[in-house]
Design a protein around this motif. Structure first.
Motif, short mmCIF file in Angstrom:
data_model
loop_
_atom_site.label_atom_id
_atom_site.label_comp_id
_atom_site.label_asym_id
_atom_site.label_seq_id
_atom_site.Cartn_x
_atom_site.Cartn_y
_atom_site.Cartn_z
N GLU A 137 40.51 25.61 42.13
CA GLU A 137 40.98 26.75 41.34
C GLU A 137 41.68 27.73 42.26
N THR A 138 42.91 28.13 41.90
CA THR A 138 43.68 29.05 42.73
C THR A 138 44.33 30.12 41.85
N VAL A 139 44.82 31.18 42.48
CA VAL A 139 45.52 32.22 41.73
C VAL A 139 46.85 31.73 41.16
N PHE A 140 47.32 30.56 41.60
CA PHE A 140 48.56 29.98 41.07
C PHE A 140 48.30 29.03 39.91
N GLY A 141 47.06 28.57 39.76
CA GLY A 141 46.71 27.57 38.76
C GLY A 141 45.62 26.66 39.31
N ALA A 162 40.61 34.43 34.45
CA ALA A 162 39.15 34.40 34.47
C ALA A 162 38.59 33.89 33.15
N GLU A 163 39.14 34.37 32.03
CA GLU A 163 38.60 33.96 30.74
C GLU A 163 38.84 32.48 30.44
N ASP A 164 39.81 31.87 31.13
CA ASP A 164 40.06 30.43 30.95
C ASP A 164 38.90 29.59 31.47
N ILE A 165 38.14 30.14 32.40
CA ILE A 165 36.98 29.42 32.95
C ILE A 165 35.68 30.13 32.56
N ASP A 166 35.75 30.91 31.49
CA ASP A 166 34.56 31.59 30.93
C ASP A 166 33.88 32.52 31.92
N GLU A 167 34.70 33.25 32.68
CA GLU A 167 34.16 34.25 33.59
C GLU A 167 34.72 35.62 33.22
N ASP A 168 34.01 36.66 33.64
CA ASP A 168 34.31 38.03 33.25
C ASP A 168 35.48 38.57 34.07
N THR A 211 35.64 38.17 57.26
CA THR A 211 35.35 39.38 56.49
C THR A 211 35.19 39.01 55.03
N ILE A 212 34.32 39.73 54.32
CA ILE A 212 34.16 39.56 52.88
C ILE A 212 34.68 40.82 52.20
N HIS A 213 35.73 40.67 51.41
CA HIS A 213 36.26 41.75 50.60
C HIS A 213 35.73 41.59 49.17
N THR A 214 35.14 42.61 48.63
CA THR A 214 34.73 42.59 47.23
C THR A 214 35.74 43.40 46.43
N ALA A 215 36.39 42.73 45.48
CA ALA A 215 37.36 43.38 44.61
C ALA A 215 36.65 43.86 43.34
N PRO A 216 37.11 44.95 42.74
CA PRO A 216 36.48 45.45 41.52
C PRO A 216 36.94 44.72 40.27
N PHE A 217 37.31 43.45 40.42
CA PHE A 217 37.76 42.63 39.29
C PHE A 217 37.72 41.18 39.74
N HIS A 218 37.93 40.26 38.82
CA HIS A 218 37.96 38.84 39.12
C HIS A 218 39.32 38.48 39.73
N PRO A 219 39.37 37.62 40.77
CA PRO A 219 40.66 37.31 41.41
C PRO A 219 41.63 36.55 40.51
N VAL A 263 49.00 36.71 35.62
CA VAL A 263 49.49 36.24 34.31
C VAL A 263 50.74 35.38 34.44
N GLY A 264 51.40 35.45 35.59
CA GLY A 264 52.59 34.65 35.81
C GLY A 264 53.08 34.81 37.23
N TRP A 265 53.87 33.86 37.68
CA TRP A 265 54.46 33.93 39.02
C TRP A 265 55.71 33.07 39.04
N ASP A 266 56.57 33.35 40.01
CA ASP A 266 57.72 32.48 40.23
C ASP A 266 58.10 32.52 41.70
N GLY A 267 58.77 31.46 42.14
CA GLY A 267 59.20 31.38 43.53
C GLY A 267 59.11 29.98 44.09
N CYS A 268 59.13 29.90 45.40
CA CYS A 268 59.16 28.60 46.10
C CYS A 268 57.95 28.42 47.02
N LEU A 269 56.94 29.26 46.89
CA LEU A 269 55.75 29.17 47.74
C LEU A 269 54.53 29.08 46.83
N TYR A 270 53.82 27.95 46.91
CA TYR A 270 52.64 27.75 46.06
C TYR A 270 51.91 26.50 46.53
N PRO A 271 50.65 26.35 46.15
CA PRO A 271 49.90 25.15 46.55
C PRO A 271 50.37 23.93 45.76
#
Length: 422
Positions: free
Chosen positions: A138-142, A220-226, A248-256, A260-268
């Motif tokens: 699971e990645t932020v790209f899909g 997040a909601e696609d995998i039933d997470e908050d 280092t561990i960064h805690t974000a105040p939201f799910h990563p 909602v969308g992306w475009d470009g030539c860099l992705y996994p």
């Protein structure tokens, strides 16, 4: 990644207003290589991607490296690092064992059955080879379904996690095992395979059709997470200690998963080793023929089932050669590797042939290969152009005998090698 993709919701013009149904702005993030001078993608977040709720250190464990001195060829039994049952509760981020490394690349190995934390490698790209089992990546790209034989190429700073298949899952076959090639640079196709604009050329042993790429955003909601859940992200980054690596561990105040969308030539993306088309010839072809990826000061090759040399006097196994400029690592994952028969090497083995030592077939392998028409073998090779040192994983699974496999004895030294092996 040489070609452009657009996934999900993006505005018609970059760097312009992009709003959700309620009229709230999305937050645009440029993820780019070499500053603003190379491949990049634009990601559109629901939340401010810089926001932090907490920062804590992450203990990476033993990242020390021991010189391979006195210089020896080595046989490392990676399966000994995770015997059957040892994957229980282990995840593919925190459970990695460091096997070999230098200033350009680190080779790690893991057997895992637990979901990893969210993770981001801020040092370099990761090239992951799945030896056994499968996982949901699971990645932020899909998301991707990875299986045995897949390479996963993860660009630097891609937030992702690994969810191994476990008993009870529909496609489960055996525990997830993988080698992680952690670069200090970017990883991609060899430049000689690419046009000036990045297209894979006709002489390349694979093409863009063979890549598995993201097809939809993952929220997040696609995998039933908050979506509003505070979420820890483990970050591996440049450090000031002896290993040059920090955690280092960064805690974000939201799910990563808020892109909602992306475009470009860099992705996994994924590439399966069975889609690699081997090149053969009348006589034995050198290792660059088998190259699949490159990074700074290292290359990755793979050896796949193939027809072999067809000159009437051909010797199908490799000739003896000296690695003048490189250390050679071979990870044996399937089949029978003809040149190593009699050495003890089997599935799950890694051989290290360091620069300065001439190596080649085991005794009898040349004669046994005469007349062979096909080799049934699968292996991944990493050649580095700086010497490799030994991580704690290598010290723990060195068979201690491989250096004698060309002579059959243990004469010549009484001095213990690294890890105390004689």
């Amino acid at each position: 990644m040489p070609y452009y993709r657009s996934i999900g919701s993006v505005p018609p013009k970059r760097h312009t207003q992009h709003r959700d149904a309620a009229g709230d702005l999305y937050y645009e993030e440029l993820m780019g290589e070499e500053g603003f001078s190379s491949d990049s993608s634009l990601l559109y977040h629901r939340n401010i991607p810089s926001a932090l709720a907490d920062v804590q250190p992450w203990d990476l464990g033993d990242t020390s490296l021991t010189p391979n001195s006195p210089l020896r060829p080595l046989h490392l039994r990676l399966h000994d690092l995770f015997a059957p049952g040892d994957a229980k509760g282990v995840d593919a981020v925190r459970g990695r064992r460091l096997v070999l490394g230098n200033a350009d690349v680190r080779l790690c190995y893991v057997a895992a059955d637990a979901v990893s934390p969210w993770y981001r490698n801020a040092i370099g790209d990761e090239c992951v080879y799945v030896e056994r089992g499968g996982a949901r990546l699971e990645t932020v790209f899909g998301a991707f379904d990875v299986r045995e034989g897949h390479y996963a190429i993860l660009p630097r700073a891609t937030t992702h996690r690994w969810r191994p298949l476990v008993e009870g899952d529909a496609d489960y076959a055996e525990p997830f095992r993988a080698m992680f090639v952690e670069a200090n640079s970017h990883v991609g196709p060899p430049r000689r395979y690419l046009s000036t604009h990045g297209q894979l050329l006709e002489h390349s042993p694979y093409c863009e059709r063979d890549y598995v790429v993201p097809t939809a955003p993952l929220l997040a909601e696609d995998i039933d997470e908050d979506p509003r859940a505070h979420t820890a992200v483990h970050i591996k980054h440049r450090g000031t200690g002896p290993s040059g690596i920090g955690g280092t561990i960064h805690t974000a105040p939201f799910h990563p998963l808020d892109v909602v969308g992306w475009d470009g030539c860099l992705y996994p993306f994924l590439f399966h080793i069975s889609d690699y088309e081997p090149l053969t010839g009348r006589v034995h072809q050198p290792p660059p023929t088998h190259q699949v990826w490159e990074g700074h000061n290292f290359v990755v090759c793979n050896f796949v089932p193939r027809k072999v040399d067809y000159h009437p006097l051909a010797i199908p196994v490799p000739y003896y050669h000296s690695n003048v400029d490189s250390d050679e690592v071979m990870f044996y994952t399937d089949g029978d590797y003809e040149a190593r028969k009699g050495s003890g090497i089997a599935r799950g083995s890694v051989s290290l042939h360091p620069g300065g030592h001439a190596h080649g077939p085991q005794p009898g392998a040349m004669e046994a290969s005469l007349g062979a028409e096909r080799f049934d073998e699968t292996a991944v090779m990493v050649d580095t152009f700086r010497p490799l040192d030994l991580g704690e994983g290598a010290l723990a699974c060195d068979d201690g005998r491989y250096q004698w496999s060309w002579t059959g004895g243990e004469a010549g030294t009484d001095a213990p090698g690294p890890g105390g092996a004689r």
